[in-house]
Design an enzyme around this catalytic site. Sequence first.
Site, PDB file in Angstrom:
ATOM      1  N   ASP A 117      -3.050   2.606  -5.903  1.00 25.03           N
ATOM      2  CA  ASP A 117      -1.961   2.631  -4.931  1.00 25.03           C
ATOM      3  C   ASP A 117      -1.882   1.375  -4.060  1.00 25.03           C
ATOM      4  O   ASP A 117      -1.162   1.361  -3.055  1.00 25.03           O
ATOM      5  CB  ASP A 117      -2.083   3.869  -4.033  1.00 25.03           C
ATOM      6  CG  ASP A 117      -3.380   3.896  -3.234  1.00 25.03           C
ATOM      7  OD1 ASP A 117      -4.309   3.119  -3.561  1.00 25.03           O
ATOM      8  OD2 ASP A 117      -3.491   4.697  -2.293  1.00 25.03           O
ATOM      9  N   GLU A 118      -2.582   0.314  -4.437  1.00 26.67           N
ATOM     10  CA  GLU A 118      -2.555  -0.923  -3.658  1.00 26.67           C
ATOM     11  C   GLU A 118      -2.498  -2.146  -4.565  1.00 26.67           C
ATOM     12  O   GLU A 118      -3.128  -2.168  -5.624  1.00 26.67           O
ATOM     13  CB  GLU A 118      -3.798  -1.053  -2.787  1.00 26.67           C
ATOM     14  CG  GLU A 118      -3.900  -0.096  -1.624  1.00 26.67           C
ATOM     15  CD  GLU A 118      -5.188  -0.312  -0.850  1.00 26.67           C
ATOM     16  OE1 GLU A 118      -5.145  -0.913   0.246  1.00 26.67           O
ATOM     17  OE2 GLU A 118      -6.246   0.105  -1.348  1.00 26.67           O
ATOM     18  N   ASP A 174       0.851  -1.199   0.000  1.00 28.15           N
ATOM     19  CA  ASP A 174       0.000   0.000   0.000  1.00 28.15           C
ATOM     20  C   ASP A 174       0.880   1.239   0.000  1.00 28.15           C
ATOM     21  O   ASP A 174       1.660   1.465   0.937  1.00 28.15           O
ATOM     22  CB  ASP A 174      -0.899  -0.029   1.244  1.00 28.15           C
ATOM     23  CG  ASP A 174      -1.943   1.079   1.233  1.00 28.15           C
ATOM     24  OD1 ASP A 174      -1.920   1.910   0.310  1.00 28.15           O
ATOM     25  OD2 ASP A 174      -2.776   1.117   2.161  1.00 28.15           O
TER      26      ASP A 174
END
Length: 399
Positions: free
Chosen positions: A110-111, A17
């Site tokens: 973003d993960e 993350d």
Amino acid sequence: MNNTLIMVKQKVIALVDCDSFFVSCEQKRNPEIKGKAVCVLSNNEGCVISRSKEAKKMGVRMGEPYFMAKKEHPKAIYITADHEYYTQVSHQVMNILKDFSPYVDIYSVDEAFVDLTGLTKLYKKNYKKLAIYLREKIKLEADIPVSIGVSSTKTLSKLASDKAKNLEEGVYIIGKLKIPAVLKNTKIEEIWGIGRRLTKRLKSYGILTAEELTQKSDKWLDSKIGIQGIEMRHELLGEMVSEVTNERKLPKSIQNTRAFGIFTSDFNFIKNELNRHIHTSCRKLRKYETKCMQIGVMLRTKDFKVYYAKKDLLQPLDFELEISDIAIKLLEQIYNPQILYRSTGVVLEKIGEQGSEQLSLYTDQEKYIKKEKLVKCFDKLEAKFGKNIIQTGFTKLKH
């Protein structure tokens, strides 16, 4: 019980993350603002959508309107979001993950979930050191800080990544022996996939923690929540239900809209803005190697009233010029010159993979091939010279 689950062989899963991703991207682009109170704003300086650690300590709230944040925290640095750039950085991070492991499941910009199973032999490191090494690798190669949670399921690795954010080394592992204590100290609303409505419903049944949820039987969960509840229980117990795969997930819809910055009833101005959104949306269609079978156009008035029109297509499309022709006709249906508008947008739906369409017997094959070549030319030019180097269907505005 109506629902049954198929358990997956035990694996070791990491959730990578990116920390305060939008802010981290801006600090990557401008190292001088590293270590400072930085806030990224939504388009047209609407509200705060990402904060650095320093901005959080200062007291800037997530979702706080810009005019309030600027007044209360004038020393913070405020930057308008650049989603095109953030997408580029995201690709860089995800490519590092794909080089690191053969199985990467990208969850958001973003993960990503990464299957670490068996990689200890390849890298000659235990899972803790492996996660630390991956974190350092991403920082070195992409200059983006990440938190990494490691466990035996996606749900537990998500919980682990949340805990990792509060650790200096940025890594947290939930092994088999840690699971009971973690579940006991995890509030129901902290579990990945549980929103406000489900939280409220579970609390009405007296379920306040992850531990209390896992103590319910599959039969009870099936009757009260359905398959989601059963899956959640087993994932929290460390029994993998959802594995990490490289299967490409097609978007259900693609939409682009943005406020004008002014109120206007100028049709040509609105048309140009719509064409910008169509171009961006078509680029996304082609990026996913997809085409759409439905086009929708939205107009939002000064007073926030929304007008919408849509049209189903006979053949799937991904080309700006063709989609624009249809979209402008839809725009004409809902446009009123007596009304001031604040934004417009396009929605592309009924999306399917390229090549899955069946051409009509009356399709001009030569014209079709030329169009496909032109589309590829558009994308190559933009890849080389930057976004919006090509402007399709634009009308010259009067000054």
